[in-house]
Scaffold this active site. Sequence first.
Site, mmCIF file in Angstrom:
data_model
loop_
_atom_site.group_PDB
_atom_site.id
_atom_site.type_symbol
_atom_site.label_atom_id
_atom_site.label_comp_id
_atom_site.label_asym_id
_atom_site.label_seq_id
_atom_site.Cartn_x
_atom_site.Cartn_y
_atom_site.Cartn_z
ATOM 1 N N TYR A 106 0.842 -1.197 0.000
ATOM 2 C CA TYR A 106 0.000 0.000 0.000
ATOM 3 C C TYR A 106 0.880 1.250 0.000
ATOM 4 O O TYR A 106 0.674 2.191 0.741
ATOM 5 C CB TYR A 106 -0.937 -0.012 1.213
ATOM 6 C CG TYR A 106 -2.135 0.899 1.087
ATOM 7 C CD1 TYR A 106 -3.174 0.595 0.211
ATOM 8 C CD2 TYR A 106 -2.230 2.069 1.842
ATOM 9 C CE1 TYR A 106 -4.264 1.430 0.091
ATOM 10 C CE2 TYR A 106 -3.327 2.912 1.738
ATOM 11 C CZ TYR A 106 -4.342 2.593 0.859
ATOM 12 O OH TYR A 106 -5.441 3.426 0.747
ATOM 13 N N GLY A 107 1.896 1.220 -0.867
ATOM 14 C CA GLY A 107 2.767 2.377 -1.019
ATOM 15 C C GLY A 107 2.240 3.305 -2.094
ATOM 16 O O GLY A 107 1.027 3.432 -2.281
ATOM 17 N N SER A 160 0.907 1.056 7.148
ATOM 18 C CA SER A 160 -0.093 1.330 6.116
ATOM 19 C C SER A 160 -1.459 0.741 6.432
ATOM 20 O O SER A 160 -2.443 1.087 5.781
ATOM 21 C CB SER A 160 0.384 0.782 4.760
ATOM 22 O OG SER A 160 1.557 1.433 4.334
ATOM 23 N N GLU A 211 16.345 24.702 -12.596
ATOM 24 C CA GLU A 211 15.662 24.993 -13.856
ATOM 25 C C GLU A 211 15.402 23.755 -14.714
ATOM 26 O O GLU A 211 14.757 23.853 -15.763
ATOM 27 C CB GLU A 211 16.452 26.041 -14.645
ATOM 28 C CG GLU A 211 16.461 27.401 -13.951
ATOM 29 C CD GLU A 211 17.064 28.502 -14.806
ATOM 30 O OE1 GLU A 211 17.117 28.333 -16.044
ATOM 31 O OE2 GLU A 211 17.475 29.528 -14.248
ATOM 32 N N SER A 252 2.269 -3.286 9.860
ATOM 33 C CA SER A 252 2.568 -2.282 8.845
ATOM 34 C C SER A 252 1.890 -0.955 9.181
ATOM 35 O O SER A 252 0.727 -0.916 9.594
ATOM 36 C CB SER A 252 2.089 -2.759 7.471
ATOM 37 O OG SER A 252 2.135 -1.714 6.522
ATOM 38 N N VAL A 272 12.131 -7.409 -2.464
ATOM 39 C CA VAL A 272 11.452 -8.241 -1.458
ATOM 40 C C VAL A 272 10.404 -9.168 -2.077
ATOM 41 O O VAL A 272 9.858 -10.032 -1.394
ATOM 42 C CB VAL A 272 10.791 -7.372 -0.359
ATOM 43 C CG1 VAL A 272 11.812 -6.454 0.290
ATOM 44 C CG2 VAL A 272 9.613 -6.580 -0.909
ATOM 45 N N HIS A 331 5.840 -4.177 -12.788
ATOM 46 C CA HIS A 331 7.182 -4.125 -13.373
ATOM 47 C C HIS A 331 7.617 -5.568 -13.602
ATOM 48 O O HIS A 331 7.332 -6.448 -12.787
ATOM 49 C CB HIS A 331 8.142 -3.405 -12.422
ATOM 50 C CG HIS A 331 9.552 -3.289 -12.915
ATOM 51 N ND1 HIS A 331 9.874 -3.042 -14.235
ATOM 52 C CD2 HIS A 331 10.744 -3.379 -12.259
ATOM 53 C CE1 HIS A 331 11.195 -2.979 -14.360
ATOM 54 N NE2 HIS A 331 11.745 -3.192 -13.177
#
Length: 331
Positions: free
Chosen positions: A25-26, A53, A231, A51, A85, A108
């Site tokens: 839950y990031g 979260s 910039e 956790s 992990v 990913h």
Amino acid sequence: MARMYYDEDANLDLLAGKTIAIIGYGSQGHAHALNLKDSGLNVIVGLYPGSKSVAKAEAAGLTVKSVADAANAADFIMILLPDEVQKTIYKNEIEPNLEEGNVLAFAHGFNIHFGQVVPPANVDVVMVAPKGPGHLVRRTYEGGEGVPALFAVYQDASGQARDRAMSYAKGIGGTRAGVLETTFREETETDLFGEQAVLCGGLSALIKAGFETLVEAGYQPELAYFECLHEVKLIVDLVVEGGLAKMRDSISNTAEYGDYTRGPRIVTQQTKAEMQKILSEIQSGQFAREFVLENQSGKPGFTAMRRKESEHKIEEVGKDLRAMFSWLKKA
């Protein structure tokens, strides 16, 4: 030209009545979970006991279970944990709870492509990867829009893996902006290359080298920070909005001429040859092996590099300058 797929190409009903487990839950986890929930789907969140979260997810109206219990209860399991992990948590908590016909999903392709996670043959394995950070995935969804995403199928056990991946992409808002089909290999190798050679490694090294060159020549560090780091966002925003052409159309003639005549002296054929070497290291699995071994040994080199970079003068100068930026001050 690659084809983009949109809302009309995906069927959200394929996930109706199914239970979707978001593992983690990031940044991405909270966005996926909340967007799917707001799309009318049944979502649970898998987190380890204790956790921080848990409270956040429950406050958002989500059901939280242990990773093992969430995997056991779910039809569709999306793993949104750090790459390093995933192997251990998959092996200990998720794999024992997989059932035939489940969907195992990733944002990913690293662990599937490099063989860190080896799924059973009787589950679908797909990827849905938004091309933006979680807060943007969530904010654009709430605004009726979305962030473009990639999707891929690694294993189609059900015969519906592709359609299920597109359904999930629609649930998080990806098909509002458009989703592009790829493969686990292509996504993994291009993503790692972009991070290492351009977006993170390349850009960080370029910024530091420019800053150091000006400071070593006797210019004020604060001016060097403005010219070589601050910039960057102004230029990148123009590039994102309209490509290099819009950026060049928006800057002064002096800057544009300097771009054409001096830029190639910074990024030379030697630079490109090094980029090709970096890509080869990714393709061969050398980088993946290096990263896995570094984590297995407790990250000594990684930790040392982090510490060294945090002590660079550009960080000290930037911290002091940003403290004076009224638009960055916390309310």
